[in-house]
Write an enzyme that holds these catalytic residues in place. Structure first.
Site, PDB file in Angstrom:
ATOM      1  N   ASN A  23      -2.686 -51.462  50.829  1.00  0.00           N
ATOM      2  CA  ASN A  23      -3.031 -51.987  49.508  1.00  0.00           C
ATOM      3  C   ASN A  23      -3.902 -51.030  48.693  1.00  0.00           C
ATOM      4  O   ASN A  23      -4.211 -51.302  47.539  1.00  0.00           O
ATOM      5  CB  ASN A  23      -3.689 -53.369  49.634  1.00  0.00           C
ATOM      6  CG  ASN A  23      -2.671 -54.398  50.106  1.00  0.00           C
ATOM      7  OD1 ASN A  23      -1.465 -54.144  50.080  1.00  0.00           O
ATOM      8  ND2 ASN A  23      -3.146 -55.556  50.548  1.00  0.00           N
ATOM      9  N   ASP A 124      -0.112 -63.293  34.346  1.00  0.00           N
ATOM     10  CA  ASP A 124      -0.696 -63.480  33.006  1.00  0.00           C
ATOM     11  C   ASP A 124      -1.893 -62.564  32.732  1.00  0.00           C
ATOM     12  O   ASP A 124      -2.068 -62.091  31.605  1.00  0.00           O
ATOM     13  CB  ASP A 124      -1.052 -64.951  32.766  1.00  0.00           C
ATOM     14  CG  ASP A 124      -1.866 -65.569  33.900  1.00  0.00           C
ATOM     15  OD1 ASP A 124      -1.744 -65.103  35.037  1.00  0.00           O
ATOM     16  OD2 ASP A 124      -2.629 -66.514  33.636  1.00  0.00           O
ATOM     17  N   ASP A 305      -5.670 -62.383  53.459  1.00  0.00           N
ATOM     18  CA  ASP A 305      -4.689 -61.700  54.320  1.00  0.00           C
ATOM     19  C   ASP A 305      -4.990 -61.905  55.801  1.00  0.00           C
ATOM     20  O   ASP A 305      -4.098 -61.764  56.648  1.00  0.00           O
ATOM     21  CB  ASP A 305      -4.663 -60.194  54.028  1.00  0.00           C
ATOM     22  CG  ASP A 305      -4.149 -59.888  52.636  1.00  0.00           C
ATOM     23  OD1 ASP A 305      -3.502 -60.769  52.044  1.00  0.00           O
ATOM     24  OD2 ASP A 305      -4.409 -58.776  52.137  1.00  0.00           O
ATOM     25  N   ARG A 397       6.676 -53.330  56.782  1.00  0.00           N
ATOM     26  CA  ARG A 397       6.236 -53.093  55.397  1.00  0.00           C
ATOM     27  C   ARG A 397       4.748 -52.750  55.377  1.00  0.00           C
ATOM     28  O   ARG A 397       4.288 -52.055  54.484  1.00  0.00           O
ATOM     29  CB  ARG A 397       6.463 -54.348  54.541  1.00  0.00           C
ATOM     30  CG  ARG A 397       7.907 -54.670  54.269  1.00  0.00           C
ATOM     31  CD  ARG A 397       8.015 -55.873  53.356  1.00  0.00           C
ATOM     32  NE  ARG A 397       7.021 -55.768  52.306  1.00  0.00           N
ATOM     33  CZ  ARG A 397       6.331 -56.790  51.801  1.00  0.00           C
ATOM     34  NH1 ARG A 397       6.555 -58.002  52.210  1.00  0.00           N
ATOM     35  NH2 ARG A 397       5.432 -56.601  50.871  1.00  0.00           N
TER      36      ARG A 397
HETATM   37  N1  EPU Z   1      -3.213 -64.376  39.639  1.00  0.00           N
HETATM   38  C1  EPU Z   1      -3.021 -65.005  38.428  1.00  0.00           C
HETATM   39  N2  EPU Z   1      -2.671 -64.229  37.367  1.00  0.00           N
HETATM   40  C2  EPU Z   1      -2.504 -62.868  37.463  1.00  0.00           C
HETATM   41  C3  EPU Z   1      -2.716 -62.245  38.725  1.00  0.00           C
HETATM   42  C4  EPU Z   1      -3.065 -63.029  39.790  1.00  0.00           C
HETATM   43  O1  EPU Z   1      -3.159 -66.226  38.310  1.00  0.00           O
HETATM   44  O2  EPU Z   1      -2.164 -62.232  36.461  1.00  0.00           O
HETATM   45  C5  EPU Z   1      -3.530 -65.212  40.824  1.00  0.00           C
HETATM   46  C6  EPU Z   1      -2.388 -65.140  41.844  1.00  0.00           C
HETATM   47  O3  EPU Z   1      -1.358 -66.042  41.537  1.00  0.00           O
HETATM   48  C7  EPU Z   1      -3.097 -65.442  43.138  1.00  0.00           C
HETATM   49  C8  EPU Z   1      -4.516 -64.897  42.906  1.00  0.00           C
HETATM   50  O4  EPU Z   1      -4.640 -64.683  41.501  1.00  0.00           O
HETATM   51  O5  EPU Z   1      -3.149 -66.828  43.342  1.00  0.00           O
HETATM   52  C9  EPU Z   1      -4.815 -63.622  43.652  1.00  0.00           C
HETATM   53  O6  EPU Z   1      -3.902 -62.617  43.258  1.00  0.00           O
HETATM   54  P1  EPU Z   1      -4.265 -61.071  43.198  1.00  0.00           P
HETATM   55  O7  EPU Z   1      -3.763 -60.548  41.897  1.00  0.00           O
HETATM   56  O8  EPU Z   1      -5.718 -60.889  43.523  1.00  0.00           O
HETATM   57  O9  EPU Z   1      -3.406 -60.515  44.374  1.00  0.00           O
HETATM   58  P2  EPU Z   1      -2.336 -59.334  44.337  1.00  0.00           P
HETATM   59  O10 EPU Z   1      -2.893 -58.190  43.595  1.00  0.00           O
HETATM   60  O11 EPU Z   1      -1.011 -59.863  43.965  1.00  0.00           O
HETATM   61  C10 EPU Z   1      -3.295 -58.140  46.445  1.00  0.00           C
HETATM   62  C11 EPU Z   1      -2.727 -57.691  47.759  1.00  0.00           C
HETATM   63  C12 EPU Z   1      -2.457 -58.909  48.625  1.00  0.00           C
HETATM   64  C13 EPU Z   1      -3.770 -59.656  48.831  1.00  0.00           C
HETATM   65  C14 EPU Z   1      -4.369 -60.024  47.459  1.00  0.00           C
HETATM   66  C15 EPU Z   1      -5.718 -60.713  47.555  1.00  0.00           C
HETATM   67  C16 EPU Z   1      -1.527 -55.675  47.189  1.00  0.00           C
HETATM   68  C17 EPU Z   1      -0.227 -54.975  47.100  1.00  0.00           C
HETATM   69  N3  EPU Z   1      -1.492 -56.957  47.555  1.00  0.00           N
HETATM   70  O12 EPU Z   1      -2.288 -58.967  45.859  1.00  0.00           O
HETATM   71  O13 EPU Z   1      -1.997 -58.416  49.873  1.00  0.00           O
HETATM   72  O14 EPU Z   1      -3.541 -60.826  49.558  1.00  0.00           O
HETATM   73  O15 EPU Z   1      -4.518 -58.834  46.653  1.00  0.00           O
HETATM   74  O16 EPU Z   1      -6.631 -59.919  48.240  1.00  0.00           O
HETATM   75  O17 EPU Z   1      -2.575 -55.080  46.988  1.00  0.00           O
HETATM   76  C18 EPU Z   1      -0.764 -58.448  51.864  1.00  0.00           C
HETATM   77  O18 EPU Z   1      -1.139 -57.286  52.050  1.00  0.00           O
HETATM   78  O19 EPU Z   1      -0.179 -59.121  52.751  1.00  0.00           O
HETATM   79  C19 EPU Z   1      -1.012 -59.071  50.573  1.00  0.00           C
HETATM   80  C20 EPU Z   1      -0.394 -60.174  50.176  1.00  0.00           C
END
Ligand code: EPU
Length: 417
Positions: A23, A124, A305, A397
């Site tokens: 990540n 969003d 995670d 992955r």
């Molecule tokens: N959210 C919103 N709006 C947005 C963006 C996010 O409502 O525009 C909500 C999401 O729906 C979710 C929450 O905010 O409920 C957290 O989402 P976040 O954006 O923080 O997560 P992400 O960037 O999609 C990354 C990691 C995830 C990890 C999360 C939280 C990467 C590629 N993925 O996801 O990793 O769980 O942060 O720490 O960096 C994994 O590695 O298995 C994995 C899922």
């Protein structure tokens, strides 16, 4: 086939070295598009998601050479292209291409991203943030379309929730913008700090990463760099649990306990010994696995995670544990599969109640998403008899050579293609 086959019951003992963080490397790879000069990345994990991201960058014309966990990237000439929906839909961080490419093209169009099916995964904040920086951005027919006829302009952005991805997005988009961008309620995860450190090493001016207010002063140009990716804290946590569920004793190197403090504390509460030493972390299991209450939170709280990953341990604890998942709205895929292995788990909205059993039982299960897959490997290591995990490539992955790594410390895992 695409299976892992595990003979459970072996006690794990030995040393494991942790690879670079998935990540962290994914946003950093996207960030490399912000310079025309050479970027060299060390400690790059060999993962399916990294290969996919490399392919996406190559489609835009980036030249990538990859060998022995080192990647050379040069993106001096980029061309417009149509990315295939199937490729983009495999990884959630493909959405970060929008913020990066708006600095290279006046119009960017990419299919909506995917990633693990663990909740609605809204975009969003990405869209509002890029809009506030001056892009005209909208979603149409499953594509994100963003246009900016002139340079993006620094502004003040406040997230409703400290999203990791949206924080990455705005940092990447704004470091070449005109003037200062302030992100309020930014994500504080170590992977955000790693991205900021990487971009700063290219000449960006990003302050406050790791706190909830990040200030990015736009600079004219970014240059090349050589940067080493941080260790993967979730992989570290996964191998800590591997020691715990097998009555094992594992020394985990090339990693730090600092960014896993909450996990270490919980493991100690459970009865597992977690010792910080010069090389890394030693984890020694215990005969008594005590039940605990876990609540997932943003960093530095207990990571979402790690929530599936710790479940096999709670499934063999002496009593009732609870987990409350607060980050994603559908992250209990692993529970259905763990029940097939004899786990006693009840789900009530976002709370899992786990009543420990003596030992799990080998069964045929499916890696419905990345962390579910890793969870099932841990369950299989504990289980009596044989566990067959279908859809094994999901696990690759995010984990480099997981079967080989675990077999070297005493596991019996076979990869079947
Ligand atoms: N959210 C919103 N709006 C947005 C963006 C996010 O409502 O525009 C909500 C999401 O729906 C979710 C929450 O905010 O409920 C957290 O989402 P976040 O954006 O923080 O997560 P992400 O960037 O999609 C990354 C990691 C995830 C990890 C999360 C939280 C990467 C590629 N993925 O996801 O990793 O769980 O942060 O720490 O960096 C994994 O590695 O298995 C994995 C899922």
């Amino acid at each position: 086939m695409d299976q892992f086959v595990i003979q459970g019951g072996n006690r794990l003992e030995g040393t494991i070295n942790i690879n670079g963080a998935k990540n962290a490397v994914l946003p950093i790879l996207v960030g490399s598009l912000l310079t025309q000069e050479m970027v060299i990345l060390n400690n790059v994990p060999y993962l399916k998601d990294v290969l996919i991201m490399n392919k996406l960058l190559q489609k835009y014309g980036a030249e990538i050479k990859s060998k022995n966990n080192i990647i050379h990237i040069k993106s001096n000439i980029l061309k417009k292209t149509e990315l295939s929906e199937t490729m983009v839909s495999k990884i959630s961080s493909s959405v970060l291409l929008v913020g990066a490419l708006l600095n290279r093209f006046s119009k960017v169009k990419i299919p909506l991203p995917g990633g693990c099916n663990i909740g609605t995964r809204e975009l969003d904040f990405h869209i509002k943030g890029l809009g506030a920086l001056g892009a005209n951005i909208y979603i149409k027919n499953n594509f994100i379309i963003a246009e900016a006829n002139k340079k993006l302009k620094g502004t003040n952005i406040t997230f409703k929730f400290p999203s990791v991805g949206a924080t990455h997005q705005i940092i990447i988009a704004s470091c070449l913008a005109d003037g200062e961008t302030i992100i309020n309620n930014a994500a504080k995860e170590p992977e955000v700090v790693d991205l900021a450190n990487f971009l700063n090493s290219m000449g960006a001016d990003i302050k406050g990463a790791g706190t909830s207010i990040i200030r990015i002063s736009g600079v004219e140009k970014l240059g090349g760099t050589t940067y080493s990716i941080m260790p993967d804290r979730i992989t570290t946590g996964t191998y800590m649990i591997a020691a715990a569920v097998t009555k094992g004793n594992i020394q985990i190197n090339n990693t730090k306990i600092d960014f896993l403090k909450n996990v270490a504390e919980k493991l100690r509460e459970i009865g597992v010994e977690v010792i910080e030493n010069n090389e890394g972390i030693r984890v020694i299991s215990s005969d008594e696995i005590r039940p605990v209450e876990i609540i997932t939170k943003v960093y530095p709280g207990f990571p979402t995670d790690m929530q599936p990953i710790v479940t096999p341990l709670l499934a063999i604890a002496e009593g009732e544990s609870t987990i409350q998942e607060n980050i994603f709205n559908n992250r209990y895929n692993h529970v259905v599969e763990l029940r097939k292995m004899g786990a006693n788990i009840r789900i009530d909205e976002n709370i899992a109640t786990i009543n420990g059993v003596n030992r799990l039982i080998g069964s045929q299960v499916t890696a419905l998403d990345l962390r579910t897959g890793a969870t099932l490997i841990l369950a299989g290591l504990n289980a009596r008899g044989k566990t067959i995990i279908d859809n094994a490539s999901q696990i690759e992955r995010g984990y480099e050579n997981i079967a080989k790594v675990l077999n070297l410390v005493g596991a019996d895992i076979e990869r079947r293609f």
